[in-house]
Design a protein around this motif. Sequence first.
Motif, PDB file in Angstrom:
ATOM      1  N   ALA A 160     -22.316  26.828  11.636  1.00 51.70           N
ATOM      2  CA  ALA A 160     -21.122  27.592  11.254  1.00 51.70           C
ATOM      3  C   ALA A 160     -20.131  27.653  12.416  1.00 51.70           C
ATOM      4  CB  ALA A 160     -21.532  29.008  10.841  1.00 51.70           C
ATOM      5  N   GLY A 161     -18.861  27.465  12.084  1.00 55.90           N
ATOM      6  CA  GLY A 161     -17.822  27.520  13.096  1.00 55.90           C
ATOM      7  C   GLY A 161     -17.578  26.214  13.821  1.00 55.90           C
ATOM      8  N   ARG A 162     -18.291  25.156  13.478  1.00 57.66           N
ATOM      9  CA  ARG A 162     -18.084  23.860  14.125  1.00 57.66           C
ATOM     10  C   ARG A 162     -17.011  23.084  13.377  1.00 57.66           C
ATOM     11  NH1 ARG A 162     -21.479  20.268  17.417  1.00 57.66           N
ATOM     12  NH2 ARG A 162     -20.748  18.119  17.124  1.00 57.66           N
ATOM     13  N   ASP A 163     -16.004  22.600  14.081  1.00 62.02           N
ATOM     14  CA  ASP A 163     -14.898  21.876  13.452  1.00 62.02           C
ATOM     15  C   ASP A 163     -15.203  20.394  13.254  1.00 62.02           C
ATOM     16  OD1 ASP A 163     -13.372  24.202  13.388  1.00 62.02           O
ATOM     17  OD2 ASP A 163     -12.566  23.838  15.397  1.00 62.02           O
ATOM     18  N   THR A 164     -16.115  19.848  14.043  1.00 64.58           N
ATOM     19  CA  THR A 164     -16.405  18.417  13.977  1.00 64.58           C
ATOM     20  C   THR A 164     -17.761  18.174  13.352  1.00 64.58           C
ATOM     21  OG1 THR A 164     -17.318  18.472  16.224  1.00 64.58           O
ATOM     22  CG2 THR A 164     -14.990  17.907  15.983  1.00 64.58           C
ATOM     23  N   CYS A 165     -17.969  16.941  12.943  1.00 65.55           N
ATOM     24  CA  CYS A 165     -19.222  16.551  12.309  1.00 65.55           C
ATOM     25  C   CYS A 165     -20.296  16.396  13.380  1.00 65.55           C
ATOM     26  CB  CYS A 165     -19.013  15.239  11.562  1.00 65.55           C
ATOM     27  SG  CYS A 165     -20.411  14.734  10.545  1.00 65.55           S
ATOM     28  N   GLY A 166     -21.433  16.991  13.165  1.00 59.82           N
ATOM     29  CA  GLY A 166     -22.513  16.860  14.136  1.00 59.82           C
ATOM     30  C   GLY A 166     -23.272  18.166  14.286  1.00 59.82           C
ATOM     31  N   PRO A 167     -24.233  18.166  15.182  1.00 63.10           N
ATOM     32  CA  PRO A 167     -24.642  17.101  16.094  1.00 63.10           C
ATOM     33  C   PRO A 167     -25.355  15.955  15.390  1.00 63.10           C
ATOM     34  CG  PRO A 167     -26.124  18.971  16.293  1.00 63.10           C
ATOM     35  CD  PRO A 167     -25.016  19.405  15.375  1.00 63.10           C
ATOM     36  N   ALA A 168     -25.429  14.811  16.080  1.00 63.45           N
ATOM     37  CA  ALA A 168     -25.958  13.610  15.447  1.00 63.45           C
ATOM     38  C   ALA A 168     -27.460  13.674  15.198  1.00 63.45           C
ATOM     39  CB  ALA A 168     -25.643  12.388  16.325  1.00 63.45           C
ATOM     40  N   GLU A 169     -28.156  14.650  15.799  1.00 64.49           N
ATOM     41  CA  GLU A 169     -29.597  14.768  15.551  1.00 64.49           C
ATOM     42  C   GLU A 169     -29.921  15.317  14.171  1.00 64.49           C
ATOM     43  OE1 GLU A 169     -28.097  15.881  18.210  1.00 64.49           O
ATOM     44  OE2 GLU A 169     -29.028  14.950  19.979  1.00 64.49           O
ATOM     45  N   LEU A 170     -28.905  15.812  13.445  1.00 61.49           N
ATOM     46  CA  LEU A 170     -29.155  16.354  12.106  1.00 61.49           C
ATOM     47  C   LEU A 170     -29.613  15.249  11.159  1.00 61.49           C
ATOM     48  CD1 LEU A 170     -26.068  18.733  11.711  1.00 61.49           C
ATOM     49  CD2 LEU A 170     -28.457  19.387  12.092  1.00 61.49           C
ATOM     50  N   PRO A 171     -30.421  15.592  10.148  1.00 65.36           N
ATOM     51  CA  PRO A 171     -30.858  14.573   9.188  1.00 65.36           C
ATOM     52  C   PRO A 171     -29.709  14.056   8.337  1.00 65.36           C
ATOM     53  CG  PRO A 171     -31.544  16.779   8.488  1.00 65.36           C
ATOM     54  CD  PRO A 171     -30.999  16.920   9.878  1.00 65.36           C
ATOM     55  N   GLY A 172     -29.754  12.779   8.045  1.00 60.31           N
ATOM     56  CA  GLY A 172     -28.708  12.158   7.243  1.00 60.31           C
ATOM     57  C   GLY A 172     -28.978  10.674   7.072  1.00 60.31           C
ATOM     58  N   GLU A 173     -28.054   9.988   6.443  1.00 63.01           N
ATOM     59  CA  GLU A 173     -28.180   8.549   6.233  1.00 63.01           C
ATOM     60  C   GLU A 173     -27.742   7.816   7.503  1.00 63.01           C
ATOM     61  OE1 GLU A 173     -25.958   7.438   2.821  1.00 63.01           O
ATOM     62  OE2 GLU A 173     -26.920   8.904   1.498  1.00 63.01           O
ATOM     63  N   ALA A 174     -28.691   7.131   8.137  1.00 63.75           N
ATOM     64  CA  ALA A 174     -28.415   6.471   9.415  1.00 63.75           C
ATOM     65  C   ALA A 174     -28.391   4.961   9.233  1.00 63.75           C
ATOM     66  CB  ALA A 174     -29.470   6.855  10.453  1.00 63.75           C
ATOM     67  N   ASN A 175     -27.535   4.314   9.986  1.00 68.07           N
ATOM     68  CA  ASN A 175     -27.452   2.858  10.009  1.00 68.07           C
ATOM     69  C   ASN A 175     -27.343   2.425  11.468  1.00 68.07           C
ATOM     70  OD1 ASN A 175     -27.118   0.158   9.435  1.00 68.07           O
ATOM     71  ND2 ASN A 175     -24.952   0.343   8.903  1.00 68.07           N
TER      72      ASN A 175
END
Length: 259
Positions: A97-112
């Motif tokens: 909450a309160g983060r303006d940018t996408c991340g952090p990159a350690e979060l789960p998601g679709e990776a390539n």
Amino acid sequence: MMMWSNFFLQEEDRRRGAESRRRAHKSGRMTPEREGKIKLALLLTSVGATLAVLAVGTEFWVELNTYRDNSSAVCDAAHLGLWKMCTKRLWQADMPAGRDTCGPAELPGEANCTYFKFFTTGENAHIFQRTTKKEVNVAAAVIAVLGLIVMALGCLCIIMVLSKGAEFLLRVGAVCFGLSGLLLLVSLEVFRHSVHALLQRVSPEPPPAPALTYEYSWSLGCGVGAGLVLILGGGCFLLLTLPPWPWGSLCPKSGPRAT
């Protein structure tokens, strides 16, 4: 009587210590005290070596983050190192909450994840409509690998000192560890320049390049720690090659006082 007994005990301890040092010198073996100091310095440099291998082998040197769009459920981020990059599509519901940018990159998601092609075919990589400057990236990787090679030579020298008693290699090992730490720090600085070059090389072709922010991550922190620890370890080995008499005159040993 107590004073004379303490005096004779101290003299006997000094005589035994000097005799053991003479025997070790004649037999070509190190004293247990000196061997313990070398092993302690080797333990320190092994921590730096572990951090160096971890830093060079992972790709969390820098994170590139796009700005969040409230009309979309996903957002894009990327993280890269010396050898490869990973682009990730993250869910906005997982963002802090309160983060303006996408991340952090350690979060789960679709990776390539893909390895950089400029090591094989010489092609630049494209990340968020931006192009890498391959010459700077390759220079950072080469310097880091040279640092690991010199670090391995330093480890080999210290192992020869402990196993074969070849104390003349102690100075060589000290130089190798100090040089390897310096090379790692230089590699970090070159990589920093490659990140700035990437952000400035915006492709004019559509679609338009998204606005980005960047932040250095834990792999780069491991690299900084490794460089500093290796330089410190090299300094410790170098101190062990100096003659003992200056330090003995500065820090004289005081025996137990007679009562």
